[in-house]
Enzyme design. Structure first.
Site, PDB file in Angstrom:
ATOM      1  N   HIS A 144     -11.330  49.999  -7.000  1.00 43.01           N
ATOM      2  CA  HIS A 144     -11.974  50.205  -5.688  1.00 43.01           C
ATOM      3  C   HIS A 144     -13.498  50.308  -5.830  1.00 43.01           C
ATOM      4  CE1 HIS A 144      -8.071  51.261  -3.722  1.00 43.01           C
ATOM      5  NE2 HIS A 144      -7.797  51.687  -4.943  1.00 43.01           N
TER       6      HIS A 144
ATOM      7  N   SER B  91     -36.037  32.671  -9.447  1.00 42.95           N
ATOM      8  CA  SER B  91     -36.712  32.866  -8.171  1.00 42.95           C
ATOM      9  C   SER B  91     -37.972  32.026  -8.104  1.00 42.95           C
ATOM     10  CB  SER B  91     -37.068  34.339  -7.967  1.00 42.95           C
ATOM     11  OG  SER B  91     -37.845  34.524  -6.801  1.00 42.95           O
ATOM     12  N   SER B  92     -38.254  31.549  -6.895  1.00 40.98           N
ATOM     13  CA  SER B  92     -39.496  30.801  -6.692  1.00 40.98           C
ATOM     14  C   SER B  92     -40.675  31.725  -6.422  1.00 40.98           C
ATOM     15  CB  SER B  92     -39.317  29.837  -5.510  1.00 40.98           C
ATOM     16  OG  SER B  92     -39.047  30.575  -4.326  1.00 40.98           O
TER      17      SER B  92
ATOM     18  N   GLU C  28     -22.238  31.803 -10.101  1.00 35.11           N
ATOM     19  CA  GLU C  28     -22.395  31.465  -8.684  1.00 35.11           C
ATOM     20  C   GLU C  28     -21.890  30.042  -8.405  1.00 35.11           C
ATOM     21  OE1 GLU C  28     -26.389  34.252  -7.950  1.00 35.11           O
ATOM     22  OE2 GLU C  28     -26.575  32.119  -8.446  1.00 35.11           O
TER      23      GLU C  28
ATOM     24  N   THR D 232       0.842  -1.199   0.000  1.00 35.58           N
ATOM     25  CA  THR D 232       0.000   0.000   0.000  1.00 35.58           C
ATOM     26  C   THR D 232       0.875   1.246   0.000  1.00 35.58           C
ATOM     27  OG1 THR D 232      -1.812  -1.101   1.176  1.00 35.58           O
ATOM     28  CG2 THR D 232      -1.694   1.300   1.362  1.00 35.58           C
TER      29      THR D 232
ATOM     30  N   LYS E 149     -37.421  36.791 -13.041  1.00 31.58           N
ATOM     31  CA  LYS E 149     -36.080  37.043 -12.506  1.00 31.58           C
ATOM     32  C   LYS E 149     -35.117  35.955 -12.984  1.00 31.58           C
ATOM     33  CE  LYS E 149     -33.926  38.375  -8.099  1.00 31.58           C
ATOM     34  NZ  LYS E 149     -32.675  37.617  -8.175  1.00 31.58           N
TER      35      LYS E 149
END
Length: 470
Positions: free
Chosen positions: A193, A323-324, A336, A145, A329
């Site tokens: 900035h 969106s629910s 993401e 191993t 939307k």
């Protein structure tokens, strides 16, 4: 639970005793013990990691057969069994939890037992007749191993890079370059900035991202080179105990041919088996890439923010309702998702670093964690980049008028006046513009600081946003 009868189980024996093994499974008694001992996460070994282990077993069986360490008949049977697994058979037989016995002995024996039992069937024998084909004495001849698993991590990482991450990076770079050409004449306001800055070209922003990814690919390729040096043949502690003198060279040569990479025996087998530094190096390069992928994903979300109350300089392609409860939307879901994957990769990198320093003396027992985290990092990062490229970047459109309006309205245009009216005068013009709503052009002309013709040349957005030529 169905009670086992003598017709649907076989008896296997190890150094701890005997156990009943379901007749239909190809794993054996040590795998069964591991299943019972480690009901931790329900996460089974990654397919790429299984492939890596099987490729090693094929290479070692061929080498040991050629060198006369095991019979050619058994060598051939193990190699055929390995090919069957590589072609998709018996994948459900690799069942040991990711969080298992230190060093990866449980998974390693799972692999040895499956190949031994399938080799027995290929030879016309019954599963469990380990006197003829043994998981330890034949499939694992000259191995431990302790040298197989670090080699499997290397091979698994190389396979994942070649099949997942590199193609995704190349496609993403090409897609970004195409967008750079498409958006090359669109002027937008730069931002530093998160405040107004001098104008830039939208296309050059995409080209910058392409260059960033290209540079990361080079860094990862450099780190990959550390994976070519194998401790395989070191056996239990790096001394090569119970191995043929030519074994490590021949096994590395065969394995190199199987995966088309320049693998070679390490100059010092003990060092290669003890140090996890190559994996930390590759993981660090992945973390570096992940950090810039987060930056790119966040930039895309900012530039697409709105549609009424944000920047909305670009439009990311909507891929699903956002969106629910809010109709109509759409959210930047691919960006993401990419950030979430990158956060996970960065977490895996921390775990790999901790595991790498936790080895003692001749063995690092934390290798199962390193194996899963490193290979999984490569694959999910590659998948995320591929999805972001195909489902997001390819379909981006530019809001040309919005970009131009921001560029023309930016107070940072006053920067171009510095060489002509001086920094303090330029600052006063900017302050007055902000307070009164008058344009920079209007104030400069009212104060007689520049002629209209000279001012027009200085405030030419096309010229201001042009990149320097090489």
């Amino acid at each position: 639970m169905t009670e086992l009868t003598s017709s649907n189980y076989r008896i296997e024996k190890d150094s701890m005793g005997e156990r009943q093994i379901p007749e239909n499974v190809y794993y054996g008694i040590q795998t069964l013990r591991a299943i019972e001992n480690f009901p931790i996460s329900g996460i089974k070994p990654l397919a790429t990691y299984v492939d890596a282990c099987i490729l090693i077993k094929k290479a070692t069986a061929i080498a040991n057969g050629e060198l006369g360490c095991i019979s050619q008949e058994i060598s051939n049977a193990i190699a055929v069994a390995a090919d069957e697994v590589l072609n998709g058979k018996y994948r459900d037989q690799f069942v040991v939890d990711v969080y298992q016995a230190g060093a990866g002995t449980s998974h390693h024996m799972n692999v040895n037992e499956v190949l031994a039992n399938r080799a027995l069937e290929i030879l016309g024998d019954e599963k469990g007749n380990y006197k003829r084909v043994s998981p330890n004495d034949h499939v694992n001849y000259g191995q431990s191993t302790n040298d197989v698993i670090p080699t499997a991590i290397r091979v698994g990482a190389l396979l994942a890079l070649e099949h997942s991450l590199y193609p995704a990076l190349l496609d993403a770079i090409a897609t970004l370059e195409n967008k750079a050409i498409e958006f090359r004449d669109i002027v937008k306001s730069g931002r530093t900035h998160l405040q107004d800055a001098v104008p830039v070209r939208l296309g050059e922003g995409f080209r910058a991202w392409a260059r960033i990814l290209s540079d990361h690919r080079v860094r990862i390729e450099r780190a990959e080179e550390d994976l070519y040096s194998l401790g395989l043949g070191g056996s239990a502690a790096g001394t090569g105990l119970n191995t043929h003198p030519q074994y490590r060279h021949r096994a590395a040569e065969i394995l190199s041919q199987l995966i088309n990479k320049p693998l070679k025996p390490a100059p010092h087998l003990m060092a290669a088996m003890q140090s996890m530094a190559p994996f930390v190096s590759v993981s660090g390069a992945l973390r570096n890439l992940a950090q810039d992928c987060i930056k790119i994903s966040h930039d895309l979300r900012l530039m697409d923010s709105g549609p009424k109350t944000g920047l909305k300089e670009i439009q990311l392609p909507p891929v699903q309702p956002g969106s629910s409860i809010m109709p109509g939307k759409y959210n930047p879901v691919m960006a993401e998702m990419t950030s979430m994957v990158c956060f996970q990769v960065m977490g895996y990198d921390t775990a790999i670093a901790l595991a790498a320093q936790a080895g003692q003396l001749e063995l690092n027992v934390m290798m199962p964690l390193i194996a899963y985290n490193l290979i999984h990092s490569i694959e999910i990062l590659g998948n995320a980049i591929d999805a972001l490229s195909k489902k997001c970047i390819e379909g981006i459109t530019a809001k040309r008028d919005r970009c131009l309006a921001y560029a023309e309205g930016s107070l940072a245009l006053v920067t171009a006046l510095n060489p002509h009216i001086g920094y303090l005068n330029a600052a006063a013009v900017a302050k007055e513009s902000l307070e009164t709503g008058k344009s920079l052009r209007q104030i400069v002309l009212e104060k007689g600081l520049m002629s209209e013709e000279a001012l027009a040349k200085v405030l030419d957005l096309e010229q201001m946003s042009a990149m320097p030529q090489e």
